[in-house]
Design an enzyme around this catalytic site. Structure first.
Site, PDB file in Angstrom:
ATOM      1  CE1 TYR A  32       1.124  -0.190   4.393  1.00 14.89           C
ATOM      2  CE2 TYR A  32       0.107   1.978   4.299  1.00 14.89           C
ATOM      3  CZ  TYR A  32       0.913   1.064   4.937  1.00 14.89           C
ATOM      4  OH  TYR A  32       1.526   1.408   6.128  1.00 14.89           O
ATOM      5  NE  ARG A  51       7.083   4.057   0.223  1.00 19.77           N
ATOM      6  CZ  ARG A  51       6.950   4.855   1.278  1.00 19.77           C
ATOM      7  NH1 ARG A  51       8.011   5.138   2.023  1.00 19.77           N
ATOM      8  NH2 ARG A  51       5.789   5.377   1.595  1.00 19.77           N
ATOM      9  NE  ARG A  99      -7.134 -18.424   4.725  1.00 14.87           N
ATOM     10  CZ  ARG A  99      -6.212 -19.244   5.232  1.00 14.87           C
ATOM     11  NH1 ARG A  99      -6.169 -20.506   4.876  1.00 14.87           N
ATOM     12  NH2 ARG A  99      -5.309 -18.780   6.102  1.00 14.87           N
ATOM     13  CG  HIS A 101      -0.736 -20.465   3.209  1.00 16.50           C
ATOM     14  ND1 HIS A 101      -1.938 -21.012   3.587  1.00 16.50           N
ATOM     15  CD2 HIS A 101      -0.217 -19.912   4.324  1.00 16.50           C
ATOM     16  CE1 HIS A 101      -2.138 -20.802   4.878  1.00 16.50           C
ATOM     17  NE2 HIS A 101      -1.105 -20.125   5.348  1.00 16.50           N
ATOM     18  CE  LYS A 148       3.260   3.310   3.126  1.00 12.88           C
ATOM     19  NZ  LYS A 148       3.365   3.490   4.569  1.00 12.88           N
ATOM     20  CD  GLU A 180      10.227   1.913  10.306  1.00 14.54           C
ATOM     21  OE1 GLU A 180      10.156   2.867   9.502  1.00 14.54           O
ATOM     22  OE2 GLU A 180      10.003   0.733   9.982  1.00 14.54           O
ATOM     23  CG  LEU A 204       8.541   2.413   4.512  1.00 15.87           C
ATOM     24  CD1 LEU A 204       8.365   1.223   3.574  1.00 15.87           C
ATOM     25  CD2 LEU A 204       7.210   3.092   4.752  1.00 15.87           C
TER      26      LEU A 204
HETATM   27  C1  PLP Z   1       6.581   1.934   9.516  1.00 19.26           C
HETATM   28  C2  PLP Z   1       6.649   3.248   8.809  1.00 19.26           C
HETATM   29  N1  PLP Z   1       7.834   3.870   8.728  1.00 19.26           N
HETATM   30  C3  PLP Z   1       7.959   5.058   8.106  1.00 19.26           C
HETATM   31  C4  PLP Z   1       6.855   5.700   7.563  1.00 19.26           C
HETATM   32  C5  PLP Z   1       7.019   7.046   6.904  1.00 19.26           C
HETATM   33  O1  PLP Z   1       6.966   6.921   5.512  1.00 19.26           O
HETATM   34  P1  PLP Z   1       6.479   8.125   4.590  1.00 19.26           P
HETATM   35  O2  PLP Z   1       7.342   9.289   4.900  1.00 19.26           O
HETATM   36  O3  PLP Z   1       6.700   7.603   3.201  1.00 19.26           O
HETATM   37  O4  PLP Z   1       5.045   8.353   4.905  1.00 19.26           O
HETATM   38  C6  PLP Z   1       5.610   5.081   7.616  1.00 19.26           C
HETATM   39  C7  PLP Z   1       4.446   5.734   7.018  1.00 19.26           C
HETATM   40  O5  PLP Z   1       3.344   5.266   7.067  1.00 19.26           O
HETATM   41  C8  PLP Z   1       5.502   3.818   8.246  1.00 19.26           C
HETATM   42  O6  PLP Z   1       4.316   3.180   8.325  1.00 19.26           O
END
Ligand code: PLP
Length: 289
Positions: A32, A51, A99, A101, A148, A180, A204
């Protein structure tokens, strides 16, 4: 809001039904993105869509549309829904199949499906001004946080823990090393240097983080990608987080302990101003705090 993207079309939300056996629903088998909208204009849309494709590739999923087509559809959706300050949520799942896997067979006609919808989301102006509090929490996620993916249960649990503690965000750590936030990137400022975890499989690589890295570089602010500990976080001069919806958000307390002077610091303020100028430059929309 009224319209959504489903596959290659913009449709009324009321006519779209997601199947119970959609693999996104069953397995979280999809990826997403969230794109910010300022005054009806998309901010860093190309980067987010790029991305989305990278995430899809990492889970071996083909998106049968071009990035350009997706960007056009998203811009059209924002227009049709009359979004002012808001966001576009978009996801691609591996489609609907009985369904089991393993991936649907290539000849099964099951294909990845894009959906997107919009929301009005005001800028968190008051919090950007005053700063917010955070807790620290153990990072119990998988080892591919660079994707993501729709699987957000550990993030949900961490954010809930923060909320129950009256805080805005949970800053995650693996055995004491800060990775993070639950939905943001995390930074500390020490002796004028901005320090954040390297963009590897443990975080991320936020689009906001990438914009910020560039702004730092252009403005002579050292941007250092290296691991730091919870101890360093608590002793930092300043702490902040970044995300698409929260921008550059000052953190003034962590685990109930004030950071620095207990109010947003000078480097964080400078970065907020630079980031707002960047929004203004790209969208031509006047941003104020
Ligand atoms: C786990 C995580 N890290 C970092 C970010 C920040 O990413 P962005 O600046 O692309 O929104 C997000 C944003 O949703 C996130 O879910």
């Amino acid at each position: 809001m009224g319209k959504i993207i489903f596959g290659d079309q913009i449709l009324d939300r009321s006519v779209v039904h997601i199947d119970l056996e959609d693999r996104g629903y069953q397995f979280g088998d999809g990826v997403y993105e969230v794109i910010r909208v300022y005054g009806g204009k998309l901010f860093t849309a190309k980067e987010h869509i790029e991305r989305l494709f990278q995430s899809a590739k990492k889970i071996k999923m083909d998106i049968s549309m071009t990035p350009e087509r997706i960007e056009d559809l998203v811009a059209e959706l924002v227009k049709e829904n009359g979004v002012g300050f808001g966001s576009v949520y978009m996801q691609v799942t591996r489609g609907t199949a009985p369904r089991t896997h393993m991936f649907p067979k290539p000849d099964s006609q099951t294909t990845a499906v894009l959906t997107a919808y919009t929301n009005e989301v005001p800028r968190p102006e008051r919090q950007l001004e005053s700063g917010v509090d955070a807790i620290t929490a153990e990072d119990i996620r998988w080892l591919r946080c660079d994707i993501k993916s729709l699987n957000l249960l550990p993030n949900v649990l961490a954010k809930q823990e923060a909320t129950e503690a009256g805080c805005f965000e949970a800053i995650l750590h693996r055995s004491g090393i800060v990775t993070e936030g639950s939905s943001s990137n995390a930074y500390l400022v020490r002796n004028g240097e901005v320090i954040t975890h390297p963009a590897d499989n443990f975080i991320l690589n936020g689009i906001t983080r990438q914009v910020l890295a560039k702004l730092c570089q252009e403005n002579g602010i050292p941007f250092v990608e290296k691991a730091f500990g919870v101890v360093d976080l608590l002793q930092a001069d300043e702490v902040f987080i970044t995300s698409t919806t929260s921008e550059v958000m000052p953190i003034v307390k962590v685990d109930d302990k004030p950071i620095g002077a207990g109010k947003p610091g000078g480097v964080t303020r400078k970065l907020q101003t630079l980031f707002e100028a960047k929004i203004n430059e790209e969208t031509k929309v006047e941003i104020k705090r």
